[in-house]
Write a protein that holds these residues in place. Sequence first.
Motif, mmCIF file in Angstrom:
data_model
loop_
_atom_site.group_PDB
_atom_site.id
_atom_site.type_symbol
_atom_site.label_atom_id
_atom_site.label_comp_id
_atom_site.label_asym_id
_atom_site.label_seq_id
_atom_site.Cartn_x
_atom_site.Cartn_y
_atom_site.Cartn_z
ATOM 1 N N PHE A 9 0.854 -1.194 0.000
ATOM 2 C CA PHE A 9 0.000 0.000 0.000
ATOM 3 C C PHE A 9 0.883 1.234 0.000
ATOM 4 C CE2 PHE A 9 -2.612 3.366 1.823
ATOM 5 C CZ PHE A 9 -3.766 3.239 1.073
ATOM 6 N N PHE A 10 0.471 2.255 -0.751
ATOM 7 C CA PHE A 10 1.105 3.563 -0.623
ATOM 8 C C PHE A 10 0.050 4.643 -0.821
ATOM 9 C CE2 PHE A 10 2.652 2.097 -4.969
ATOM 10 C CZ PHE A 10 1.702 2.774 -5.699
ATOM 11 N N ASN A 11 0.421 5.877 -0.466
ATOM 12 C CA ASN A 11 -0.558 6.960 -0.504
ATOM 13 C C ASN A 11 -0.802 7.442 -1.930
ATOM 14 O OD1 ASN A 11 1.958 8.082 -0.757
ATOM 15 N ND2 ASN A 11 1.636 9.719 0.711
ATOM 16 N N SER A 12 -1.693 8.412 -2.059
ATOM 17 C CA SER A 12 -2.169 8.849 -3.376
ATOM 18 C C SER A 12 -1.070 9.479 -4.225
ATOM 19 C CB SER A 12 -3.306 9.856 -3.207
ATOM 20 O OG SER A 12 -4.408 9.278 -2.550
ATOM 21 N N ILE A 13 -1.180 9.255 -5.520
ATOM 22 C CA ILE A 13 -0.337 9.932 -6.494
ATOM 23 C C ILE A 13 -1.068 11.186 -6.953
ATOM 24 C CG2 ILE A 13 0.610 9.757 -8.840
ATOM 25 C CD1 ILE A 13 1.177 6.821 -8.259
ATOM 26 N N ALA A 14 -0.388 12.329 -6.891
ATOM 27 C CA ALA A 14 -0.997 13.601 -7.277
ATOM 28 C C ALA A 14 -0.649 13.923 -8.729
ATOM 29 C CB ALA A 14 -0.515 14.726 -6.363
ATOM 30 N N VAL A 15 -1.682 14.225 -9.516
ATOM 31 C CA VAL A 15 -1.519 14.473 -10.948
ATOM 32 C C VAL A 15 -2.128 15.826 -11.297
ATOM 33 C CG1 VAL A 15 -2.103 13.643 -13.265
ATOM 34 C CG2 VAL A 15 -1.627 11.995 -11.434
ATOM 35 N N ALA A 16 -1.430 16.598 -12.120
ATOM 36 C CA ALA A 16 -1.951 17.886 -12.570
ATOM 37 C C ALA A 16 -3.089 17.645 -13.557
ATOM 38 C CB ALA A 16 -0.851 18.709 -13.237
ATOM 39 N N LEU A 17 -4.267 18.125 -13.227
ATOM 40 C CA LEU A 17 -5.441 17.909 -14.063
ATOM 41 C C LEU A 17 -5.409 18.837 -15.271
ATOM 42 C CD1 LEU A 17 -8.278 16.517 -14.273
ATOM 43 C CD2 LEU A 17 -9.188 18.576 -13.223
ATOM 44 N N ASP A 18 -5.438 18.255 -16.446
ATOM 45 C CA ASP A 18 -5.531 19.025 -17.682
ATOM 46 C C ASP A 18 -7.018 19.180 -18.003
ATOM 47 O OD1 ASP A 18 -5.588 19.997 -20.276
ATOM 48 O OD2 ASP A 18 -3.851 18.827 -20.925
ATOM 49 N N THR A 19 -7.550 20.370 -17.809
ATOM 50 C CA THR A 19 -8.986 20.581 -17.993
ATOM 51 C C THR A 19 -9.418 20.394 -19.447
ATOM 52 O OG1 THR A 19 -8.566 22.966 -18.157
ATOM 53 C CG2 THR A 19 -9.231 22.114 -16.007
ATOM 54 N N ASP A 64 -4.100 -3.777 -9.361
ATOM 55 C CA ASP A 64 -4.237 -2.901 -8.188
ATOM 56 C C ASP A 64 -5.045 -1.652 -8.533
ATOM 57 O OD1 ASP A 64 -2.795 -4.554 -6.558
ATOM 58 O OD2 ASP A 64 -0.960 -3.371 -6.575
ATOM 59 N N ASP A 65 -5.818 -1.181 -7.558
ATOM 60 C CA ASP A 65 -6.499 0.105 -7.671
ATOM 61 C C ASP A 65 -5.607 1.154 -7.014
ATOM 62 O OD1 ASP A 65 -9.031 -0.663 -8.898
ATOM 63 O OD2 ASP A 65 -9.406 -1.758 -7.033
ATOM 64 N N ILE A 66 -5.043 2.033 -7.817
ATOM 65 C CA ILE A 66 -4.117 3.044 -7.330
ATOM 66 C C ILE A 66 -4.883 4.325 -7.020
ATOM 67 C CG2 ILE A 66 -1.991 4.300 -7.794
ATOM 68 C CD1 ILE A 66 -1.708 1.229 -7.731
ATOM 69 N N SER A 67 -4.678 4.853 -5.826
ATOM 70 C CA SER A 67 -5.335 6.095 -5.432
ATOM 71 C C SER A 67 -4.666 7.277 -6.135
ATOM 72 C CB SER A 67 -5.250 6.271 -3.910
ATOM 73 O OG SER A 67 -5.826 7.496 -3.520
ATOM 74 N N VAL A 68 -5.479 8.087 -6.816
ATOM 75 C CA VAL A 68 -4.969 9.215 -7.593
ATOM 76 C C VAL A 68 -5.761 10.471 -7.246
ATOM 77 C CG1 VAL A 68 -4.498 10.111 -9.906
ATOM 78 C CG2 VAL A 68 -4.404 7.649 -9.490
#
Length: 238
Positions: A77-87, A182-186
Amino acid sequence: MTTTVSAVRGKMGEYEYYQCTMKTKDLISRTSSAVDYFTDETWQEMQDSGSSVQREPNMKRILEEISPYLIRSKKRFFNSIAVALDTDQCEFNSLDQFPVTMDGKSAHLSSILLPAYKDKASNIGFLTIDDTDPKGMLILDGQHRMLALKQVATEQDKLRQVMKKKFEEDFDSYSNHDVLNDDISVVFLKVPNIKEMRKIFEDLNTYAQKQSKDVEILNSESNPWYKITQSFCFDNPI
């Protein structure tokens, strides 16, 4: 083509974000670390000027620590990966606007929800991601985790060599690791420009303090040498 994931919309300060889960294969195909996202020339300019939005990946750490952890442990398990949202690539549709039919008439889902649920429905829904950009979206935090997932999924040759040489283990003996499912938290975060991307990167790395070595040693459940140390300390208190 598009990909649709369930999402919870939130806001922290001035930033709007979406919390989702993505399968490993979708994450690695739709996101990029900074070193892959920018051109070589732009990346070098950013490094030289001290204005990069990410550090250059530490491939030794990925090969020798994170990737082996992923394939060895089913309890990973690891914490969420943060991704810059391209609108321009994404669209959010909330449940409260989902069309339904009631008594032969068109309505929205919110009209049939219990009162306690109605004000929550506007922040729960689906995020649709356009797949047309081959670079994907830029990772703000978690590039080492993403690159490790990519290595396990599609770039196994180097990992196979490291497992054999450094650990005397056969990579293929862990073939049932099931990392691809795996379901990765994003967290998709709306960030308008490079300047604010750098700020987010700085914030994430400033306020996420790494645990001290003594705490790491006395709390580890995976490092055998640390377990020996724990046994000695706890069984032989000073």
